[in-house]
Design an enzyme around this catalytic site. Sequence first.
Site, short mmCIF file in Angstrom:
data_model
loop_
_atom_site.label_atom_id
_atom_site.label_comp_id
_atom_site.label_asym_id
_atom_site.label_seq_id
_atom_site.Cartn_x
_atom_site.Cartn_y
_atom_site.Cartn_z
N HIS A 1 8.39 28.16 3.38
CA HIS A 1 6.99 27.68 3.86
C HIS A 1 6.89 26.39 4.55
CE1 HIS A 1 2.73 28.82 2.29
NE2 HIS A 1 2.58 28.25 3.76
N ASP B 1 0.45 39.22 5.64
CA ASP B 1 1.27 38.02 5.55
C ASP B 1 0.69 37.24 4.29
OD1 ASP B 1 3.31 35.66 7.28
OD2 ASP B 1 1.47 34.89 6.25
N TYR C 1 -0.30 31.03 -1.81
CA TYR C 1 -1.74 31.35 -1.71
C TYR C 1 -2.42 32.12 -3.15
CZ TYR C 1 -0.27 31.46 3.12
OH TYR C 1 0.19 31.32 4.35
N LYS D 1 6.10 33.93 1.22
CA LYS D 1 6.82 32.53 1.59
C LYS D 1 7.43 31.77 0.34
CE LYS D 1 3.79 32.33 5.64
NZ LYS D 1 2.51 32.99 4.92
#
Length: 279
Positions: A111, A48, A53, A78
């Site tokens: 998100h 994930d 990120y 996301k």
Amino acid sequence: MARSFDPSVTLNDGNSIPAVGLGVWQTPADDTERAVSAALSAGYRHVDTAAAYGNEEGVGRAVAASGLQRDDVYVVTKLWNSEQGYDTTLRAFDASMTKLGLDRLDLYLIHWPMPEVNAFVDTFKAFAHLREQGRVTSIGVSNFEPEHLRTLVDATGIVPAVNQIELHPLLPQHELREVHAELGIATEAWSPLGQGSLLSHATLADLAATHGKTPAQVLIRWHIQLGNIVIPKSVNPERIASNFDVFDFELSEQDMTSIASLEDGTRLGPDPRTFNFKG
Ligand code: A2P
């Protein structure tokens, strides 16, 4: 034919998602390939990540290097907040897929709802388009509160497959889990270990000793027995492997109740109703 993973959670679109995945939020880009490779070697089949990120490339490299067939690995990413809207979503999806090095994604999530921006309906319509094109298998959301879920379903007629939310014993999200059950949405837990803060709690230490397991394993097992999809994060190969070694014991009803008694409403992340951060 739908793929099957073991153990898995069946989604409302008929697809299944591995119940335990490796989360890479807060995993530095330079550590991501190593962490994901360690997870895939330990038996994980679900990773994930998120555009925000900054580590999609590392995930993609580890998946490519694993030697696993594409269909044997489940990859989630996301859409970041600044990209909400129909056209921007389609472009952001392409950018994520380039970084991941994939031509099909398993699950794409919005998100955050970003209520002030008020664009999650158009964003989800773009998700539906990507699904129709076969570029993404399942579509869902993250951090949606009940009112966001109902608005989305009313406007699009599509029930998200998943809502990934902050969920751990301090914040067990009773109301959202009830709404998920009513609408047919799978519950996915982020920060399932309370970002590590719960691991030294006496209740968990006692249960860990009783079962000959670690506090992290007890917590991950608690999520599985609740029916949650769970994505513990670690960068340490031993901890990554041990967090997946959770299928050979069972918590009793009494164990589940003592973990539930830790609830105090603590939220470690932002409140989705007021979080409108685009940076
Ligand atoms: P590390 O990455 O150094 O292993 P969450 O998934 O709730 O966000 O929790 C992640 C945090 O918990 C990270 O700080 C991670 O540190 C730590 N952690 C993950 N698994 C374990 C474990 N088995 N034992 C101890 N700490 C862990």
